[in-house]
Motif scaffolding. Structure first.
Motif, PDB file in Angstrom:
ATOM      1  N   VAL A   1       0.786  -1.220   0.000  1.00  0.00           N
ATOM      2  CA  VAL A   1       0.000   0.000   0.000  1.00  0.00           C
ATOM      3  C   VAL A   1       0.827   1.284   0.000  1.00  0.00           C
ATOM      4  N   THR A   2       1.783   1.387   0.903  1.00  0.00           N
ATOM      5  CA  THR A   2       2.457   2.685   1.014  1.00  0.00           C
ATOM      6  C   THR A   2       3.867   2.686   0.440  1.00  0.00           C
TER       7      THR A   2
ATOM      8  N   VAL B   1      -5.307   4.650  -3.123  1.00  0.00           N
ATOM      9  CA  VAL B   1      -6.107   4.113  -2.021  1.00  0.00           C
ATOM     10  C   VAL B   1      -7.232   5.053  -1.575  1.00  0.00           C
ATOM     11  N   GLY B   2      -7.696   5.914  -2.494  1.00  0.00           N
ATOM     12  CA  GLY B   2      -8.902   6.684  -2.206  1.00  0.00           C
ATOM     13  C   GLY B   2      -8.726   7.892  -1.307  1.00  0.00           C
ATOM     14  N   LYS B   3      -7.547   8.463  -1.249  1.00  0.00           N
ATOM     15  CA  LYS B   3      -7.340   9.615  -0.367  1.00  0.00           C
ATOM     16  C   LYS B   3      -7.069  10.915  -1.125  1.00  0.00           C
TER      17      LYS B   3
ATOM     18  N   GLN C   1      -7.672  12.242  -4.101  1.00  0.00           N
ATOM     19  CA  GLN C   1      -8.730  12.874  -4.907  1.00  0.00           C
ATOM     20  C   GLN C   1      -8.373  13.103  -6.376  1.00  0.00           C
TER      21      GLN C   1
ATOM     22  N   ARG D   1     -18.616  11.667  -7.603  1.00  0.00           N
ATOM     23  CA  ARG D   1     -18.441  11.098  -6.266  1.00  0.00           C
ATOM     24  C   ARG D   1     -17.655   9.793  -6.263  1.00  0.00           C
TER      25      ARG D   1
ATOM     26  N   LEU E   1     -11.829  10.569   6.266  1.00  0.00           N
ATOM     27  CA  LEU E   1     -11.180  10.222   5.003  1.00  0.00           C
ATOM     28  C   LEU E   1      -9.920   9.390   5.246  1.00  0.00           C
ATOM     29  N   PHE E   2      -9.013   9.927   6.059  1.00  0.00           N
ATOM     30  CA  PHE E   2      -7.696   9.294   6.180  1.00  0.00           C
ATOM     31  C   PHE E   2      -7.762   7.980   6.960  1.00  0.00           C
ATOM     32  N   ARG E   3      -8.724   7.854   7.851  1.00  0.00           N
ATOM     33  CA  ARG E   3      -8.843   6.576   8.550  1.00  0.00           C
ATOM     34  C   ARG E   3      -9.638   5.644   7.639  1.00  0.00           C
ATOM     35  N   GLY E   4     -10.900   5.870   7.449  1.00  0.00           N
ATOM     36  CA  GLY E   4     -11.698   5.148   6.444  1.00  0.00           C
ATOM     37  C   GLY E   4     -11.397   3.665   6.292  1.00  0.00           C
ATOM     38  N   ASP E   5     -11.619   3.157   5.070  1.00  0.00           N
ATOM     39  CA  ASP E   5     -11.429   1.732   4.790  1.00  0.00           C
ATOM     40  C   ASP E   5      -9.964   1.351   4.932  1.00  0.00           C
ATOM     41  N   PHE E   6      -9.113   2.236   4.484  1.00  0.00           N
ATOM     42  CA  PHE E   6      -7.686   1.972   4.600  1.00  0.00           C
ATOM     43  C   PHE E   6      -7.091   3.109   5.428  1.00  0.00           C
ATOM     44  N   ASN E   7      -6.524   2.758   6.579  1.00  0.00           N
ATOM     45  CA  ASN E   7      -5.910   3.758   7.448  1.00  0.00           C
ATOM     46  C   ASN E   7      -4.658   4.312   6.812  1.00  0.00           C
ATOM     47  N   ASP E   8      -4.618   5.608   6.585  1.00  0.00           N
ATOM     48  CA  ASP E   8      -3.393   6.218   6.095  1.00  0.00           C
ATOM     49  C   ASP E   8      -2.399   6.225   7.266  1.00  0.00           C
ATOM     50  N   PRO E   9      -1.316   5.462   7.171  1.00  0.00           N
ATOM     51  CA  PRO E   9      -0.464   5.292   8.356  1.00  0.00           C
ATOM     52  C   PRO E   9       0.222   6.591   8.788  1.00  0.00           C
TER      53      PRO E   9
ATOM     54  N   ASN F   1     -20.437  10.107   0.568  1.00  0.00           N
ATOM     55  CA  ASN F   1     -19.443   9.036   0.725  1.00  0.00           C
ATOM     56  C   ASN F   1     -19.004   8.837   2.172  1.00  0.00           C
TER      57      ASN F   1
END
Lengths: 277, 340
Positions: free
Chosen positions: A7-8, A245-247, A249, A255, B106-114, B306
């Motif tokens: 992911v990161t 990962v949907g952050k 934008q 939407r 947003l940042f936590r959501g489905d995937f936590n932005d670490p 959303n």
């Protein structure tokens, strides 16, 4: 089977082999350096990854290999600064991989149906995975057709695969070019002009369509005119992507976020997005 | 002791007693006041300036390293970014504290932005109730108030001769373990003073917008020419996004060369032409009208649909700072006035 998702921080991969496809398009065969992760790196047809060229940047790219029994590879057109840097690399060169991301094409849901693939130019790249996968399970599907159009004979993608597919028992393939060249004995004309000749199935049928916007719109119009419903037409959308990962934008269309909700959408969904695709 | 009193002259001693590894607080800098990492406690001021940016950067820095890479003898090594330090943000406005909750969704959501999550978990928020809301503030229209305690660990209110502190979370209670000698239980009269201060500041809010039905209305006028009209004077400078406490668009860039470099995440803005432009040159959001529409709809339609909340806290900074006087309240009123 659930594989891992990077992911990161990208996992380092090594380029094993590079093949020229068409002008400005190359295929890069890769393996992840961490063998444990390489073994567990599973994809679904229609997903994408973020590929890092160290020192140049990262880009989103579709996954052409089948999820089963296929060599891992990316096929990339040289178009911006990062993909240009990629094309400069040689076998042994290092890349970074994050992913796989996105929803992927339906596979279980379309079993038993007739499948039509319509690919314009390099639109065949994101469809290749699904084509190979469906052919690996051909008995579980009805008629399977592929109609592929390119600008010239030199612009036909995956020539080795095309040859193999043309002789694959029960896979109906139609290939055409917009402009012929000396020695070309095949069809000439846009891809939708083959629809009548192919005697397209409509009932219990799903069409996968990928290609440039002009081709896309014409093909969709022709398919719907023949009675195919908008929820039986499936495509994969492209967007300038960053996080995957949907952050961030960047890939938002109204939407929806192409990286997490997509990149695979039905035409019924695409019509409701509001913004230009 | 959940409502306590701190004498004004003990502010520095109080901040010291929190023992924060990193303290972010308003400080005088270059003739103005802004949230800064504090080395010298005497530089902290509660005399906030009207325009100052929210301390969003405490959890979401304008530029941050995600990892560094180095190539040596054909081997490529990747070093992840450092972990976050324990941080106290002191003096955050109630609207900005609410914006952190919006960013969380947003940042936590489905995937936590670490990166975000790690900073957020390490951050204690001590708010300062607004005594003098500006003439652009409209937080009550978004469900807030100048004395809202939502999202805060502590809320500080100026009651004239002292600060009244509401201790709101267990984290705040443990952070105060060394502060007891400086604090006294609030008297009934002091609690009444705090309530009075809240009433007075709320009464000073001058702007309001009724958002009933807004998220449904916007998609219905998606193709309306109003977006062209509204975008006519927009310069696309993006200052509305850079000062917005809830805006979170970011870019990811690589710096360095093929042998050594780093990946950074930097704030970006959907108001910029490059934001959606493909490498091929194709841009699916080609004009300022589409970009302005996206920004408004992202805040008032897409985010609620959303993530369940409007992505605006009514701080009004975008109104104050826009060089051509675009005014989000006027935009929303014009949207409401469109006949369908």
């Amino acid at each position: 089977m659930n594989g891992i998702k990077i992911v990161t921080i990208p996992e380092v991969a090594t380029i094993e082999e590079i093949r020229d496809e068409i002008r400005d398009v190359k295929t890069f065969y890769l393996s992840l350096d961490n063998k444990e992760i390489d073994k567990n790196f599973k994809i679904k047809s229609g997903q994408f990854i973020m590929c890092t060229v160290f020192g140049a940047g990262e880009f989103a790219v579709s996954l052409p290999p089948s999820p089963e029994n296929d060599r891992f590879h990316l096929t990339v057109r040289k178009v911006g600064s990062v993909t240009n840097a990629l094309h400069e690399l040689k076998p042994g060169g290092k890349l970074g991989i994050r992913g796989p991301f996105g929803n992927g094409f339906p596979f279980e849901e379309i079993k038993g149906k007739n499948i039509i693939y319509v690919a314009g130019g390099i639109g065949l790249i994101p469809l290749r995975s699904s084509i190979v996968h469906v052919l690996q399970h051909k008995k579980e599907f009805g008629r399977v057709l592929m109609l592929h159009g390119a600008r010239t004979p030199d612009d036909l993608m995956y020539k080795d695969n095309l040859k193999e597919w043309q002789s694959f028992d029960g896979f109906e393939t139609y290939i055409t070019v917009d402009v012929a060249a000396p020695g070309w004995t095949g069809e000439v004309g846009f891809v939708h002009t083959l629809f009548d000749k192919a005697n397209l199935p409509i009932e219990n049928t799903v069409a996968f369509v990928c290609g440039p916007p002009v081709m896309f719109n014409t093909v969709i119009g022709e398919l719907m005119k023949r009675g195919l419903s908008d929820d039986c037409i499936i495509s994969t959308l492209e967007r300038h992507m960053k996080c995957g990962v949907g952050k961030c934008q960047h890939c938002a269309i109204g939407r929806t976020l192409v990286c997490t909700d997509g990149p695979v959408y039905t035409y019924r969904q695409i019509k409701t997005l509001g913004e230009q695709i | 002791m959940d409502t306590v009193i701190l004498k004004k002259e003990n502010l520095i001693g109080f901040l010291k007693s929190l023992n924060a590894a990193r303290l972010i607080a308003p400080a005088a800098k270059k003739g103005t006041t802004s949230f800064e990492v504090i080395d010298d406690l005497s530089s902290v001021t509660l005399d906030l300036n009207d325009y100052m940016a929210s301390p969003k950067k405490a959890v979401f820095p304008q530029t941050e390293t995600l990892f560094a890479f180095k190539k040596q003898n054909g081997n490529l090594t990747i070093a992840p970014a450092d972990r976050a330090q324990a941080t106290v943000v002191f003096g955050i406005r109630p609207c900005d504290a609410r914006s952190f909750q919006i960013l969380d969704s947003l940042f936590r959501g489905d995937f936590n932005d670490p990166y975000y999550t790690n900073r957020r978990e390490q951050t204690l928020l001590i708010g300062l109730a607004c005594k003098e809301p500006t003439n652009r503030c409209f937080c009550p229209s978004l469900g807030g108030s100048p004395s809202s305690a939502e999202g805060l660990d502590m809320l500080v209110t100026d009651i004239g001769d002292a600060y009244c502190i509401n201790v709101l979370t267990d984290r705040a209670r443990s952070a105060l373990s060394q502060s007891a000698p400086l604090l006294a239980e609030a008297t009934k009269e002091q609690r009444a003073q705090k309530e009075q201060a809240d009433k007075e500041s709320l009464a000073k809010i001058r702007r309001h917008v009724d958002l009933q039905g807004m998220h449904e209305k916007l998609p219905r006028i998606f193709e309306h020419e109003i977006w062209m009209e509204l975008a006519n004077k927009c310069l696309g400078c993006g200052i509305c996004t850079y000062y917005c406490p809830t805006c979170h668009c970011f870019d990811i860039q690589d710096e360095g060369d093929t042998s050594e470099g780093r990946r950074i995440r930097v704030w970006d803005a959907c108001m910029f032409e490059e934001f959606t432009r493909h490498a091929s040159g194709v841009n699916p959001r080609p004009s300022r009208a589409e970009r302005l529409r996206n920004r408004v709809m992202h805040k008032f339609t897409y985010y609620p649909l959303n993530l369940g909340t409007i992505a605006c806290v009514g701080c009004g900074r975008c109104i104050e700072l826009c060089p051509v006087n675009e005014d989000i309240i006027e935009i929303l009123e014009k949207v409401k006035a469109v006949h369908e």
